[in-house]
Design an enzyme around this catalytic site. Structure first.
Site, PDB file in Angstrom:
ATOM      1  N   GLU A  46      79.946  78.770  50.075  1.00  0.00           N
ATOM      2  CA  GLU A  46      81.227  79.388  49.767  1.00  0.00           C
ATOM      3  C   GLU A  46      82.114  79.477  50.997  1.00  0.00           C
ATOM      4  O   GLU A  46      83.335  79.305  50.916  1.00  0.00           O
ATOM      5  CB  GLU A  46      81.004  80.798  49.187  1.00  0.00           C
ATOM      6  CG  GLU A  46      80.256  80.820  47.868  1.00  0.00           C
ATOM      7  CD  GLU A  46      78.757  80.982  48.045  1.00  0.00           C
ATOM      8  OE1 GLU A  46      78.129  81.609  47.185  1.00  0.00           O
ATOM      9  OE2 GLU A  46      78.206  80.459  49.054  1.00  0.00           O
ATOM     10  N   CYS A  78      78.494  86.459  50.793  1.00  0.00           N
ATOM     11  CA  CYS A  78      79.481  85.499  50.281  1.00  0.00           C
ATOM     12  C   CYS A  78      80.350  86.120  49.191  1.00  0.00           C
ATOM     13  O   CYS A  78      81.501  85.711  49.005  1.00  0.00           O
ATOM     14  CB  CYS A  78      78.769  84.261  49.743  1.00  0.00           C
ATOM     15  SG  CYS A  78      78.018  83.263  51.054  1.00  0.00           S
ATOM     16  N   GLU A 275      51.497  62.883  47.465  1.00  0.00           N
ATOM     17  CA  GLU A 275      51.475  61.429  47.319  1.00  0.00           C
ATOM     18  C   GLU A 275      50.082  60.823  47.206  1.00  0.00           C
ATOM     19  O   GLU A 275      49.953  59.659  46.854  1.00  0.00           O
ATOM     20  CB  GLU A 275      52.222  60.773  48.481  1.00  0.00           C
ATOM     21  CG  GLU A 275      53.722  60.970  48.421  1.00  0.00           C
ATOM     22  CD  GLU A 275      54.489  59.869  49.130  1.00  0.00           C
ATOM     23  OE1 GLU A 275      53.883  58.873  49.544  1.00  0.00           O
ATOM     24  OE2 GLU A 275      55.720  60.017  49.272  1.00  0.00           O
ATOM     25  N   PRO A 278      43.868  60.001  44.596  1.00  0.00           N
ATOM     26  CA  PRO A 278      43.364  60.510  43.319  1.00  0.00           C
ATOM     27  C   PRO A 278      42.504  61.759  43.444  1.00  0.00           C
ATOM     28  O   PRO A 278      42.580  62.654  42.600  1.00  0.00           O
ATOM     29  CB  PRO A 278      42.558  59.325  42.783  1.00  0.00           C
ATOM     30  CG  PRO A 278      43.189  58.126  43.416  1.00  0.00           C
ATOM     31  CD  PRO A 278      43.589  58.567  44.785  1.00  0.00           C
ATOM     32  N   ARG A 279      41.681  61.828  44.501  1.00  0.00           N
ATOM     33  CA  ARG A 279      40.796  62.998  44.633  1.00  0.00           C
ATOM     34  C   ARG A 279      41.587  64.268  44.892  1.00  0.00           C
ATOM     35  O   ARG A 279      41.343  65.310  44.269  1.00  0.00           O
ATOM     36  CB  ARG A 279      39.783  62.756  45.755  1.00  0.00           C
ATOM     37  CG  ARG A 279      38.780  63.901  45.923  1.00  0.00           C
ATOM     38  CD  ARG A 279      37.761  63.574  46.986  1.00  0.00           C
ATOM     39  NE  ARG A 279      36.993  62.379  46.626  1.00  0.00           N
ATOM     40  CZ  ARG A 279      36.069  61.833  47.403  1.00  0.00           C
ATOM     41  NH1 ARG A 279      35.823  62.354  48.595  1.00  0.00           N
ATOM     42  NH2 ARG A 279      35.417  60.768  47.009  1.00  0.00           N
TER      43      ARG A 279
END
Length: 354
Positions: A46, A78, A275, A278-279
């Site tokens: 703002e 603000c 990312e 799999p484990r």
């Protein structure tokens, strides 16, 4: 409000523990001021928009993606800045879950005679603010599980490590995500097999997310590309981490993933891009810690290989269902997104009233 959300997006990945916020000021059908919050400790959206608008803010309408703050923190409220500038109307996308605000900003504006509307563009704002809202409401980051797989559900061929499954457009989108989220995480298996850099490439004005390495036994070599000053290494409580600390790593000792996530929250990590591999993803999934899924699907068939999750299968009746699933083509690939957990929000009937 769409323009205000676009402004807010400029601060994604840079504002924690504060939220990304955008503001657009309109007078007589013309945009006279724009602003976004660039990082914690600097003025809020703002303030920047009011500076650009100047005297044209008097009698104008301010569109803000998050309820204006009403308390003194690192910066003044603000809500008071909008009132002093003579703004006549404020349109707010979403209420602030921070207990120091939580409807008080709207109340302050209305008490000063401003007309306030709440809820315009709320769903888009909630998605944009998911990390901040998770940090405030749960004390931990919003976890986004990203993976790329073939049409038959494999993330890699047998015996292969870091070969690219998806196309260049899909990989470019991942770079954008790294730029927009606070941190990116991998497990020790992925780290040792692929030695990923976990950096952002090809994004104009981009910045690298903070690496988070889940490595209970501290097997990360000092030459690992993801190990740099500020890298967070999550280890078991009694693990020797002297070599990592010398390299500038921040050591986070935890007995469980929920404890680790709360530790990341204490380090002002509001959003985490999970990312691999799999484990680690399976452990997050088993504990209900994956909040959002971004799956990149390539039109390829391998027949054998690693799946994105390697834990025990749930009965079909207990399968988790994606909320608000969306599909988008990226070159030859398909991006499927959706949430597994709800984004924390604030419901105040009185604050929403016109």
């Amino acid at each position: 409000m769409d323009q205000a959300l676009a402004q807010a997006a400029r601060g994604l990945g840079r504002t924690a523990p504060n939220p990304p916020v955008g503001c657009v000021i309109v007078r007589g059908g013309e945009v006279v001021g724009r602003g976004f919050h660039p990082r914690a400790g600097e003025p809020h959206a703002e303030v920047f928009a009011l500076r650009e608008a100047g005297e044209r803010a008097r009698g104008a309408t301010a569109y803000v993606t998050l309820e204006p703050c009403s308390h003194f923190g690192r910066t003044p409220p603000c809500a008071d800045a909008l009132i002093r500038a003579g703004v006549a109307r404020v349109v707010v996308a979403a209420l602030d879950p921070n207990p120091q605000v939580a409807g008080r900003g709207v109340e302050r504006l209305r008490a000063a005679g401003l007309h306030v509307t709440v809820g315009v563009g709320e769903e888009a704002a909630l998605r944009q603010q998911a990390g901040f809202r998770s940090l405030v409401a749960r004390g931990r980051p919003w976890v986004v599980y990203k993976y790329a797989m073939t049409l038959d559900g494999k993330v890699a061929a047998p015996g292969e490590g870091n070969g690219a499954v998806t196309s260049a457009p899909a990989r470019a989108r991942v770079m954008r995500w790294r730029n927009e989220l606070d941190a990116v995480a991998v497990g020790s298996g992925t780290l040792l097999a692929d030695d990923p850099a976990l950096t952002t490439r090809g994004v104009p004005g981009g910045r690298d997310p903070r690496p988070v390495l889940f490595d209970r036994r501290a097997r990360t070599p000092v030459a690992a590309r993801a190990l740099r000053p500020g890298t967070i290494v999550v280890t078991a409580p009694e693990t020797n981490t002297d070599h990592l600390e010398v390299a500038g790593a921040v050591i986070l000792r935890a007995d469980s993933l929920p404890e680790a996530l709360h530790g990341l929250g204490e380090l002002n990590i509001s959003s985490l891009l999970l990312e691999g591999g799999p484990r680690l993803a399976s452990a997050f999934f088993a504990d209900g810690l994956i909040d959002e899924v971004r799956a990149l699907i390539a039109p390829r068939l391998l027949g054998a290989g690693l799946p994105p999750l390697d834990g025990p299968a749930r009965p079909l009746a207990q399968a988790q269902i994606l909320r608000d699933p969306q599909g988008e083509p990226l070159g030859p690939d398909l991006l499927v997104t959706g949430r597994l957990n709800e984004i924390p929000r604030l419901h105040l009937a009185a604050a929403r009233a016109e």
